[in-house]
Design a protein around this motif. Sequence first.
Motif, PDB file in Angstrom:
ATOM      1  N   ILE A   1       0.821  -1.206   0.000  1.00 25.03           N
ATOM      2  CA  ILE A   1       0.000   0.000   0.000  1.00 25.03           C
ATOM      3  C   ILE A   1       0.858   1.261   0.000  1.00 25.03           C
ATOM      4  CG2 ILE A   1      -0.317   0.380   2.502  1.00 25.03           C
ATOM      5  CD1 ILE A   1      -3.336   0.746   1.856  1.00 25.03           C
ATOM      6  N   VAL A   2       2.025   1.216   0.646  1.00 23.72           N
ATOM      7  CA  VAL A   2       2.920   2.380   0.659  1.00 23.72           C
ATOM      8  C   VAL A   2       3.578   2.570  -0.702  1.00 23.72           C
ATOM      9  CG1 VAL A   2       4.975   3.400   1.701  1.00 23.72           C
ATOM     10  CG2 VAL A   2       3.336   2.175   3.134  1.00 23.72           C
TER      11      VAL A   2
ATOM     12  N   ILE B   1      -1.900   6.416   6.172  1.00 23.01           N
ATOM     13  CA  ILE B   1      -2.056   7.751   6.762  1.00 23.01           C
ATOM     14  C   ILE B   1      -0.693   8.421   6.918  1.00 23.01           C
ATOM     15  CG2 ILE B   1      -2.731   9.001   8.849  1.00 23.01           C
ATOM     16  CD1 ILE B   1      -4.971   6.934   9.214  1.00 23.01           C
ATOM     17  N   LEU B   2       0.305   7.663   7.366  1.00 22.68           N
ATOM     18  CA  LEU B   2       1.636   8.238   7.573  1.00 22.68           C
ATOM     19  C   LEU B   2       2.269   8.672   6.264  1.00 22.68           C
ATOM     20  CD1 LEU B   2       3.231   5.944  10.312  1.00 22.68           C
ATOM     21  CD2 LEU B   2       2.552   8.334  10.529  1.00 22.68           C
ATOM     22  N   ILE B   3       2.203   7.825   5.226  1.00 22.90           N
ATOM     23  CA  ILE B   3       2.837   8.200   3.962  1.00 22.90           C
ATOM     24  C   ILE B   3       2.123   9.400   3.341  1.00 22.90           C
ATOM     25  CG2 ILE B   3       1.505   6.610   2.514  1.00 22.90           C
ATOM     26  CD1 ILE B   3       5.221   7.580   2.136  1.00 22.90           C
ATOM     27  N   ALA B   4       0.807   9.482   3.540  1.00 24.49           N
ATOM     28  CA  ALA B   4       0.078  10.652   3.054  1.00 24.49           C
ATOM     29  C   ALA B   4       0.511  11.905   3.802  1.00 24.49           C
ATOM     30  CB  ALA B   4      -1.429  10.429   3.201  1.00 24.49           C
TER      31      ALA B   4
ATOM     32  N   GLY C   1      16.191  -0.121  20.031  1.00 30.62           N
ATOM     33  CA  GLY C   1      16.267   1.333  19.958  1.00 30.62           C
ATOM     34  C   GLY C   1      17.250   1.807  18.897  1.00 30.62           C
ATOM     35  N   VAL C   2      18.384   1.123  18.782  1.00 31.87           N
ATOM     36  CA  VAL C   2      19.381   1.482  17.761  1.00 31.87           C
ATOM     37  C   VAL C   2      18.767   1.345  16.369  1.00 31.87           C
ATOM     38  CG1 VAL C   2      21.539   0.754  16.667  1.00 31.87           C
ATOM     39  CG2 VAL C   2      21.402   0.946  19.164  1.00 31.87           C
ATOM     40  N   ILE C   3      18.025   0.273  16.147  1.00 32.33           N
ATOM     41  CA  ILE C   3      17.392   0.054  14.834  1.00 32.33           C
ATOM     42  C   ILE C   3      16.348   1.133  14.562  1.00 32.33           C
ATOM     43  CG2 ILE C   3      15.934  -1.515  13.503  1.00 32.33           C
ATOM     44  CD1 ILE C   3      17.302  -3.833  14.984  1.00 32.33           C
ATOM     45  N   ILE C   4      15.538   1.462  15.573  1.00 31.49           N
ATOM     46  CA  ILE C   4      14.523   2.505  15.401  1.00 31.49           C
ATOM     47  C   ILE C   4      15.187   3.828  15.044  1.00 31.49           C
ATOM     48  CG2 ILE C   4      12.794   3.901  16.613  1.00 31.49           C
ATOM     49  CD1 ILE C   4      12.131   1.400  18.270  1.00 31.49           C
ATOM     50  N   GLY C   5      16.239   4.173  15.762  1.00 34.79           N
ATOM     51  CA  GLY C   5      16.942   5.426  15.488  1.00 34.79           C
ATOM     52  C   GLY C   5      17.577   5.443  14.106  1.00 34.79           C
ATOM     53  N   ALA C   6      18.181   4.326  13.705  1.00 42.49           N
ATOM     54  CA  ALA C   6      18.823   4.247  12.391  1.00 42.49           C
ATOM     55  C   ALA C   6      17.797   4.383  11.269  1.00 42.49           C
ATOM     56  CB  ALA C   6      19.579   2.927  12.266  1.00 42.49           C
ATOM     57  N   VAL C   7      16.630   3.764  11.456  1.00 38.32           N
ATOM     58  CA  VAL C   7      15.558   3.869  10.456  1.00 38.32           C
ATOM     59  C   VAL C   7      15.085   5.311  10.351  1.00 38.32           C
ATOM     60  CG1 VAL C   7      13.138   3.281  10.048  1.00 38.32           C
ATOM     61  CG2 VAL C   7      14.782   1.482  10.604  1.00 38.32           C
ATOM     62  N   PHE C   8      14.952   5.978  11.489  1.00 43.14           N
ATOM     63  CA  PHE C   8      14.523   7.380  11.494  1.00 43.14           C
ATOM     64  C   PHE C   8      15.525   8.261  10.755  1.00 43.14           C
ATOM     65  CE2 PHE C   8      14.689  11.602  13.496  1.00 43.14           C
ATOM     66  CZ  PHE C   8      13.388  12.040  13.258  1.00 43.14           C
ATOM     67  N   VAL C   9      16.817   8.064  11.017  1.00 44.66           N
ATOM     68  CA  VAL C   9      17.859   8.850  10.341  1.00 44.66           C
ATOM     69  C   VAL C   9      17.797   8.630   8.835  1.00 44.66           C
ATOM     70  CG1 VAL C   9      20.349   9.122  10.026  1.00 44.66           C
ATOM     71  CG2 VAL C   9      19.404   8.941  12.329  1.00 44.66           C
ATOM     72  N   ALA C  10      17.672   7.361   8.418  1.00 41.90           N
ATOM     73  CA  ALA C  10      17.600   7.062   6.984  1.00 41.90           C
ATOM     74  C   ALA C  10      16.390   7.739   6.349  1.00 41.90           C
ATOM     75  CB  ALA C  10      17.534   5.549   6.785  1.00 41.90           C
ATOM     76  N   MET C  11      15.257   7.739   7.059  1.00 42.57           N
ATOM     77  CA  MET C  11      14.054   8.369   6.532  1.00 42.57           C
ATOM     78  C   MET C  11      14.246   9.873   6.350  1.00 42.57           C
ATOM     79  SD  MET C  11      11.100  10.251   7.434  1.00 42.57           S
ATOM     80  CE  MET C  11      10.930  10.114   9.209  1.00 42.57           C
TER      81      MET C  11
ATOM     82  N   LEU D   1      10.008   3.432   3.940  1.00 44.62           N
ATOM     83  CA  LEU D   1       9.150   2.248   4.002  1.00 44.62           C
ATOM     84  C   LEU D   1       9.157   1.640   5.399  1.00 44.62           C
ATOM     85  CD1 LEU D   1      10.027   0.437   0.635  1.00 44.62           C
ATOM     86  CD2 LEU D   1       7.936   1.677   1.180  1.00 44.62           C
ATOM     87  N   ALA D   2      10.354   1.534   5.981  1.00 39.81           N
ATOM     88  CA  ALA D   2      10.473   0.941   7.317  1.00 39.81           C
ATOM     89  C   ALA D   2       9.783   1.802   8.362  1.00 39.81           C
ATOM     90  CB  ALA D   2      11.942   0.746   7.664  1.00 39.81           C
ATOM     91  N   THR D   3       9.918   3.122   8.249  1.00 36.66           N
ATOM     92  CA  THR D   3       9.312   4.020   9.233  1.00 36.66           C
ATOM     93  C   THR D   3       7.800   3.887   9.259  1.00 36.66           C
ATOM     94  OG1 THR D   3      11.115   5.637   9.062  1.00 36.66           O
ATOM     95  CG2 THR D   3       9.001   6.438   9.905  1.00 36.66           C
ATOM     96  N   VAL D   4       7.162   3.946   8.093  1.00 37.27           N
ATOM     97  CA  VAL D   4       5.704   3.979   8.068  1.00 37.27           C
ATOM     98  C   VAL D   4       5.076   2.600   8.301  1.00 37.27           C
ATOM     99  CG1 VAL D   4       5.638   6.013   6.597  1.00 37.27           C
ATOM    100  CG2 VAL D   4       5.623   3.759   5.544  1.00 37.27           C
ATOM    101  N   THR D   5       5.790   1.523   7.962  1.00 40.98           N
ATOM    102  CA  THR D   5       5.207   0.196   8.160  1.00 40.98           C
ATOM    103  C   THR D   5       5.469  -0.359   9.557  1.00 40.98           C
ATOM    104  OG1 THR D   5       7.175  -0.840   7.176  1.00 40.98           O
ATOM    105  CG2 THR D   5       5.295  -0.442   5.726  1.00 40.98           C
ATOM    106  N   LEU D   6       6.606  -0.030  10.138  1.00 39.22           N
ATOM    107  CA  LEU D   6       6.947  -0.565  11.458  1.00 39.22           C
ATOM    108  C   LEU D   6       6.508   0.352  12.598  1.00 39.22           C
ATOM    109  CD1 LEU D   6      10.527  -1.981  10.736  1.00 39.22           C
ATOM    110  CD2 LEU D   6       8.356  -3.218  10.809  1.00 39.22           C
ATOM    111  N   PHE D   7       5.982   1.538  12.257  1.00 33.04           N
ATOM    112  CA  PHE D   7       5.553   2.483  13.275  1.00 33.04           C
ATOM    113  C   PHE D   7       4.462   1.903  14.168  1.00 33.04           C
ATOM    114  CE2 PHE D   7       3.029   6.139  14.745  1.00 33.04           C
ATOM    115  CZ  PHE D   7       4.027   6.884  15.356  1.00 33.04           C
TER     116      PHE D   7
END
Length: 378
Positions: free
Chosen positions: A103-104, A147-150, A301-311, A320-326
């Motif tokens: 969907i994303v 909703i997030l990607i929008a 937490g390290v993975i969450i932070g790394a995904v956020f930085v990449a986004m 993709l990781a941010t909006v699907t794993l949120f």
Amino acid sequence: MVNLLAMFVGILVSSGAAARGGTTEVRFTERQIRWMQSGYKLMFALMLIGYAIWVFNALRQGVGPAQLASVLERNVGAISDLKADLTPIGGVTTLTQFGPVVIVLGFILHKLGYAKRWYWLVLVLASVRFVFYAERLALIEVLVPLILIAALTIRPGQRFYRLVRLGPILAGPLLWALFAVSEYNRSWVFYQSTTTIPFEQWVTLRLIGYYTTSYNNSALLYDALIGSSAPPYYSITAFWNAPGVEQALPYPGILGMSPGVWWDTILKSAANPEFTNNGSFLMTSAEMGTPASLLYWFVTGVIIGAVFVAMTRGSLPGLLATVTLFIGLLELPRLVYWSLGRTTPFVIALLFFALFYPRTATARRRQLPGAYRDLIEN
């Protein structure tokens, strides 16, 4: 509390230098777009195959219009009976869980002008599961990413901009509404004849109960596992339920029982079997011990932070990781969502994008319309 702190430390370690506001312009090469199209079509096909097999298996087990009509008519036990005949096939019907990534990708490709709105079919199929299978999570898993990607690709002045800006305020009422609709056709069918509490008050108390009881349940699980040599199960459920592993290395059980039977026994004897959530932070301490649990949440937490930085830097895999794993962050009060077997298909898809998605410019670039906003704005 120490596990929660360990996760925050991990996030800080990997995302301390990330921007917390502003916008990021995202551009795609033609090669990247072709790669997205191929991935989108492949995962869309796999998802449809999963649904087709699920429907075929249901028909083979005798599911027909009468059972579906019984659910819509709100007959007592109708959903339970339907779920008994609609048993998923491990590793096969799980293909339906490519939906969040589909969907994303469909939304992005449509904005770029490279795809039609077929991605809405994902939302339709998830809604069918929501209505007939009482699977709220199936709908939330595709609704939240959409909703997030929008929200991340909308500019001031565009249609629905003000509505998107109200997202954090509307999230609570939307959750309540989805929960109320599902419970009206499921539990309220029984409880409406046993309680004098109005439906609105009853469903509010039940929704709160889903989250508050998970804390008590995790404490109960902690006490129940003292002295047990059982290996971690709920912390890594996806591993034990993975095709091949389940047959080659079956879980040895807890005190001679399967995890499901054991947990059901615990709840029936000391809690409420209707509220089965086993929590998150205290649950991992119960299964692993404090040192290993701290490491578990620090790495998370390290993975969450790394995904956020990449986004924030415009990475498509990071987006993709941010909006699907949120959804996992939203569900932390109840359970460790990322460890569930249902997340395996789209986690595999995310890893595939992270490893093989083209990063170098080889052709003309195309800009994604709309502002790509950080999840946290000034």
